[in-house]
Motif scaffolding. Structure first.
Motif, PDB file in Angstrom:
ATOM      1  N   THR A   7       0.838  -1.188   0.000  1.00 51.04           N
ATOM      2  CA  THR A   7       0.000   0.000   0.000  1.00 51.04           C
ATOM      3  C   THR A   7       0.881   1.250   0.000  1.00 51.04           C
ATOM      4  O   THR A   7       2.064   1.188   0.328  1.00 51.04           O
ATOM      5  CB  THR A   7      -0.929   0.029   1.228  1.00 51.04           C
ATOM      6  OG1 THR A   7      -0.127   0.076   2.403  1.00 51.04           O
ATOM      7  CG2 THR A   7      -1.858  -1.177   1.255  1.00 51.04           C
ATOM      8  N   LYS A   8       0.286   2.346  -0.349  1.00 55.54           N
ATOM      9  CA  LYS A   8       1.003   3.614  -0.438  1.00 55.54           C
ATOM     10  C   LYS A   8       1.717   3.952   0.865  1.00 55.54           C
ATOM     11  O   LYS A   8       2.862   4.410   0.862  1.00 55.54           O
ATOM     12  CB  LYS A   8       0.010   4.722  -0.806  1.00 55.54           C
ATOM     13  CG  LYS A   8       0.597   6.076  -1.048  1.00 55.54           C
ATOM     14  CD  LYS A   8      -0.523   7.030  -1.450  1.00 55.54           C
ATOM     15  CE  LYS A   8      -0.045   8.395  -1.794  1.00 55.54           C
ATOM     16  NZ  LYS A   8      -1.180   9.261  -2.184  1.00 55.54           N
ATOM     17  N   GLU A   9       1.053   3.698   1.971  1.00 59.78           N
ATOM     18  CA  GLU A   9       1.632   4.004   3.275  1.00 59.78           C
ATOM     19  C   GLU A   9       2.912   3.206   3.527  1.00 59.78           C
ATOM     20  O   GLU A   9       3.824   3.685   4.192  1.00 59.78           O
ATOM     21  CB  GLU A   9       0.621   3.726   4.400  1.00 59.78           C
ATOM     22  CG  GLU A   9      -0.655   4.539   4.328  1.00 59.78           C
ATOM     23  CD  GLU A   9      -1.651   4.040   3.290  1.00 59.78           C
ATOM     24  OE1 GLU A   9      -2.456   4.862   2.817  1.00 59.78           O
ATOM     25  OE2 GLU A   9      -1.634   2.858   2.926  1.00 59.78           O
ATOM     26  N   SER A  10       2.979   2.004   2.982  1.00 68.64           N
ATOM     27  CA  SER A  10       4.151   1.152   3.174  1.00 68.64           C
ATOM     28  C   SER A  10       5.303   1.528   2.256  1.00 68.64           C
ATOM     29  O   SER A  10       6.419   1.750   2.705  1.00 68.64           O
ATOM     30  CB  SER A  10       3.798  -0.311   2.919  1.00 68.64           C
ATOM     31  OG  SER A  10       2.837  -0.745   3.821  1.00 68.64           O
ATOM     32  N   TRP A  11       5.029   1.571   0.961  1.00 70.46           N
ATOM     33  CA  TRP A  11       6.138   1.764   0.034  1.00 70.46           C
ATOM     34  C   TRP A  11       6.665   3.193   0.018  1.00 70.46           C
ATOM     35  O   TRP A  11       7.837   3.418  -0.267  1.00 70.46           O
ATOM     36  CB  TRP A  11       5.798   1.265  -1.373  1.00 70.46           C
ATOM     37  CG  TRP A  11       4.753   2.018  -2.137  1.00 70.46           C
ATOM     38  CD1 TRP A  11       3.433   1.726  -2.203  1.00 70.46           C
ATOM     39  CD2 TRP A  11       4.949   3.150  -2.990  1.00 70.46           C
ATOM     40  NE1 TRP A  11       2.780   2.614  -3.022  1.00 70.46           N
ATOM     41  CE2 TRP A  11       3.698   3.498  -3.521  1.00 70.46           C
ATOM     42  CE3 TRP A  11       6.059   3.908  -3.345  1.00 70.46           C
ATOM     43  CZ2 TRP A  11       3.524   4.569  -4.395  1.00 70.46           C
ATOM     44  CZ3 TRP A  11       5.890   4.979  -4.216  1.00 70.46           C
ATOM     45  CH2 TRP A  11       4.631   5.294  -4.725  1.00 70.46           C
ATOM     46  N   PRO A  56      -5.733   5.854  -2.966  1.00 76.41           N
ATOM     47  CA  PRO A  56      -4.746   4.790  -2.847  1.00 76.41           C
ATOM     48  C   PRO A  56      -3.814   4.771  -4.067  1.00 76.41           C
ATOM     49  O   PRO A  56      -4.234   5.069  -5.177  1.00 76.41           O
ATOM     50  CB  PRO A  56      -5.578   3.507  -2.826  1.00 76.41           C
ATOM     51  CG  PRO A  56      -6.980   3.910  -2.691  1.00 76.41           C
ATOM     52  CD  PRO A  56      -7.096   5.355  -3.037  1.00 76.41           C
ATOM     53  N   ALA A  57      -2.580   4.440  -3.837  1.00 79.66           N
ATOM     54  CA  ALA A  57      -1.585   4.268  -4.899  1.00 79.66           C
ATOM     55  C   ALA A  57      -0.734   3.063  -4.502  1.00 79.66           C
ATOM     56  O   ALA A  57       0.274   3.206  -3.836  1.00 79.66           O
ATOM     57  CB  ALA A  57      -0.742   5.526  -5.048  1.00 79.66           C
ATOM     58  N   ASP A  58      -1.191   1.905  -4.888  1.00 76.12           N
ATOM     59  CA  ASP A  58      -0.520   0.680  -4.487  1.00 76.12           C
ATOM     60  C   ASP A  58       0.631   0.364  -5.424  1.00 76.12           C
ATOM     61  O   ASP A  58       0.610   0.675  -6.609  1.00 76.12           O
ATOM     62  CB  ASP A  58      -1.514  -0.484  -4.490  1.00 76.12           C
ATOM     63  CG  ASP A  58      -2.633  -0.288  -3.486  1.00 76.12           C
ATOM     64  OD1 ASP A  58      -2.354   0.234  -2.388  1.00 76.12           O
ATOM     65  OD2 ASP A  58      -3.784  -0.646  -3.786  1.00 76.12           O
ATOM     66  N   LEU A  59       1.646  -0.272  -4.885  1.00 72.02           N
ATOM     67  CA  LEU A  59       2.768  -0.785  -5.657  1.00 72.02           C
ATOM     68  C   LEU A  59       2.513  -2.277  -5.780  1.00 72.02           C
ATOM     69  O   LEU A  59       2.477  -2.987  -4.772  1.00 72.02           O
ATOM     70  CB  LEU A  59       4.084  -0.491  -4.928  1.00 72.02           C
ATOM     71  CG  LEU A  59       5.373  -0.722  -5.693  1.00 72.02           C
ATOM     72  CD1 LEU A  59       5.450   0.204  -6.912  1.00 72.02           C
ATOM     73  CD2 LEU A  59       6.568  -0.456  -4.791  1.00 72.02           C
ATOM     74  N   ILE A  60       2.298  -2.745  -7.016  1.00 71.08           N
ATOM     75  CA  ILE A  60       1.853  -4.126  -7.199  1.00 71.08           C
ATOM     76  C   ILE A  60       2.685  -4.829  -8.264  1.00 71.08           C
ATOM     77  O   ILE A  60       3.080  -4.220  -9.251  1.00 71.08           O
ATOM     78  CB  ILE A  60       0.346  -4.172  -7.536  1.00 71.08           C
ATOM     79  CG1 ILE A  60      -0.167  -5.599  -7.631  1.00 71.08           C
ATOM     80  CG2 ILE A  60       0.034  -3.404  -8.785  1.00 71.08           C
ATOM     81  CD1 ILE A  60      -1.678  -5.706  -7.654  1.00 71.08           C
ATOM     82  N   ASP A  61       2.925  -6.113  -8.035  1.00 69.20           N
ATOM     83  CA  ASP A  61       3.655  -6.938  -8.984  1.00 69.20           C
ATOM     84  C   ASP A  61       2.867  -6.976 -10.295  1.00 69.20           C
ATOM     85  O   ASP A  61       1.655  -7.206 -10.296  1.00 69.20           O
ATOM     86  CB  ASP A  61       3.813  -8.351  -8.413  1.00 69.20           C
ATOM     87  CG  ASP A  61       4.782  -9.204  -9.187  1.00 69.20           C
ATOM     88  OD1 ASP A  61       4.808  -9.105 -10.429  1.00 69.20           O
ATOM     89  OD2 ASP A  61       5.504  -9.985  -8.556  1.00 69.20           O
ATOM     90  N   SER A  62       3.549  -6.754 -11.401  1.00 63.89           N
ATOM     91  CA  SER A  62       2.879  -6.626 -12.699  1.00 63.89           C
ATOM     92  C   SER A  62       2.065  -7.855 -13.082  1.00 63.89           C
ATOM     93  O   SER A  62       1.047  -7.725 -13.753  1.00 63.89           O
ATOM     94  CB  SER A  62       3.895  -6.322 -13.797  1.00 63.89           C
ATOM     95  OG  SER A  62       4.837  -7.365 -13.910  1.00 63.89           O
ATOM     96  N   GLU A  63       2.460  -9.041 -12.656  1.00 63.71           N
ATOM     97  CA  GLU A  63       1.699 -10.225 -13.042  1.00 63.71           C
ATOM     98  C   GLU A  63       0.362 -10.339 -12.301  1.00 63.71           C
ATOM     99  O   GLU A  63      -0.499 -11.124 -12.688  1.00 63.71           O
ATOM    100  CB  GLU A  63       2.521 -11.500 -12.881  1.00 63.71           C
ATOM    101  CG  GLU A  63       2.953 -11.836 -11.483  1.00 63.71           C
ATOM    102  CD  GLU A  63       3.847 -13.068 -11.437  1.00 63.71           C
ATOM    103  OE1 GLU A  63       3.307 -14.187 -11.636  1.00 63.71           O
ATOM    104  OE2 GLU A  63       5.048 -12.908 -11.218  1.00 63.71           O
TER     105      GLU A  63
END
Length: 128
Positions: A7-11, A56-63
């Motif tokens: 999550t945005k807060e984490s990354w 929200p702006a999540d950092l997510i694995d592309s797959e």
């Protein structure tokens, strides 16, 4: 690296915060493979150039982005949290099963709406 979503807060408060400038980051995983993570908005779009601060702006694995888009952010996170001890292959199976459930729910909702319309306007739907 076993994570598939941050999550945005984490990354934003970690070494991954460089992704805010580039829209993504490449990380070498525990399996020795490189995994590309992208910043996505709540709909799963990679248009990271402007995401409002409260969104929200999540950092997510592309797959996993296709499942994120299909399920929506909240439902995707629920499935990931419920399956946090499984490997990637099992998680993909759980996500596909949830996608199937969601599709079934939507089909039932559409059928119910159609039946409701037919009841409200029987003259528009002549009997065959």
């Amino acid at each position: 690296m076993k994570s598939i979503l941050m999550t945005k807060e984490s990354w934003m408060t970690s070494c991954f915060s460089i992704a805010r400038h580039t829209g993504g980051i490449v990380v070498k995983g525990d399996d020795g493979k490189q995994h590309t993570f992208y910043v996505v908005n709540k709909e799963g779009s990679r248009n990271w150039t402007y995401i409002p601060p409260k969104e929200p702006a999540d950092l997510i694995d592309s797959e996993f982005i296709p499942s994120y888009k299909k399920l929506g952010r909240e439902r995707f996170i629920r499935v990931v949290q419920a399956n946090n001890r499984v490997d990637r292959a099992e998680l993909k199976k759980a996500l596909k099963a949830e996608e199937f459930r969601l599709r079934s729910e939507r089909i039932k909702e559409m059928a119910a709406m159609e039946a409701k319309r037919k009841l409200a306007n029987p003259s528009l739907f002549p009997e065959d």
